[in-house]
Scaffold this motif. Structure first.
Motif, PDB file in Angstrom:
ATOM      1  N   VAL A 215      -0.681   2.214  -0.507  1.00 53.93           N
ATOM      2  CA  VAL A 215      -1.172   3.571  -0.765  1.00 53.93           C
ATOM      3  C   VAL A 215      -0.018   4.567  -0.765  1.00 53.93           C
ATOM      4  O   VAL A 215       0.095   5.417  -1.650  1.00 53.93           O
ATOM      5  CB  VAL A 215      -2.241   3.960   0.274  1.00 53.93           C
TER       6      VAL A 215
ATOM      7  N   LEU B  19      -7.136   6.383  -2.478  1.00 55.14           N
ATOM      8  CA  LEU B  19      -6.669   5.001  -2.356  1.00 55.14           C
ATOM      9  C   LEU B  19      -6.976   4.421  -0.979  1.00 55.14           C
ATOM     10  O   LEU B  19      -7.320   3.243  -0.857  1.00 55.14           O
ATOM     11  CB  LEU B  19      -5.173   4.929  -2.649  1.00 55.14           C
ATOM     12  N   LEU B  20      -6.867   5.241   0.058  1.00 53.65           N
ATOM     13  CA  LEU B  20      -7.219   4.758   1.401  1.00 53.65           C
ATOM     14  C   LEU B  20      -8.702   4.421   1.492  1.00 53.65           C
ATOM     15  O   LEU B  20      -9.090   3.397   2.070  1.00 53.65           O
ATOM     16  CB  LEU B  20      -6.847   5.799   2.453  1.00 53.65           C
TER      17      LEU B  20
ATOM     18  N   ILE C 131      -2.540  -2.451   2.897  1.00 50.80           N
ATOM     19  CA  ILE C 131      -3.200  -1.288   2.298  1.00 50.80           C
ATOM     20  C   ILE C 131      -2.389  -0.011   2.489  1.00 50.80           C
ATOM     21  O   ILE C 131      -2.103   0.706   1.521  1.00 50.80           O
ATOM     22  CB  ILE C 131      -4.628  -1.127   2.860  1.00 50.80           C
TER      23      ILE C 131
ATOM     24  N   ARG D  79      -3.762   9.717  -2.514  1.00 51.87           N
ATOM     25  CA  ARG D  79      -3.583   8.847  -1.351  1.00 51.87           C
ATOM     26  C   ARG D  79      -4.885   8.697  -0.574  1.00 51.87           C
ATOM     27  O   ARG D  79      -5.231   7.603  -0.126  1.00 51.87           O
ATOM     28  CB  ARG D  79      -2.494   9.400  -0.434  1.00 51.87           C
TER      29      ARG D  79
ATOM     30  N   GLY E  55      -9.281   1.258  -0.450  1.00 47.43           N
ATOM     31  CA  GLY E  55      -8.801   0.106   0.315  1.00 47.43           C
ATOM     32  C   GLY E  55      -9.740  -0.253   1.452  1.00 47.43           C
ATOM     33  O   GLY E  55     -10.002  -1.439   1.701  1.00 47.43           O
TER      34      GLY E  55
END
Length: 128
Positions: free
Chosen positions: A51, A71-72, A47, A68, A75
């Motif tokens: 990212v 996306l974290l 992950i 970012r 994830g």
């Protein structure tokens, strides 16, 4: 340190305390430790590098940080939802997994995307 950071840290510590207190009810602690270890490996090996790579390649300028972050969060949501998303069909007892988990996971991902867009749009609007 500002008040929001202190409040968030206190809430996180309280939730970690709840999690630790619930470990006493676990009948198979090795399974829990295996799952937690797998989550750490999944995050650190897959992950986080993805990212960072997507944030570097796809986004230029001021949007890199929010993308970012989104996306974290996406994830982490996926890692938490993975056991129910990969379950092999329906269970014998419908009350074990009573919700439509894939749909709810997609709704959560959509909410992350919308909130990221709203945050970025508001930030651009306020800076102009």
């Amino acid at each position: 340190m500002n008040a929001l950071r202190v409040t968030t840290a206190a809430a996180g510590l309280a939730l970690m305390g709840v999690g630790v207190s619930l470990l006493g009810d676990v009948r198979d602690p090795t399974g829990v430790l295996l799952w937690l270890g797998g989550a750490v490996v999944l995050h650190d090996a897959l992950i986080a590098p993805l990212v960072l790579l997507v944030g570097l390649v796809v986004v230029r300028g001021g949007a890199r940080g929010p993308v970012r972050g989104a996306l974290l969060v996406a994830g982490a949501l996926t890692a938490v939802a993975l056991p129910v998303l990969l379950r092999p069909g329906r269970t014998a007892n419908p009350s074990v997994l009573p919700l439509d988990y894939p749909r709810n996971w997609l709704i959560a991902l959509a909410a992350v995307a919308v909130l990221t867009g709203v945050w970025f749009g508001g930030r651009r609007y306020l800076s102009d």
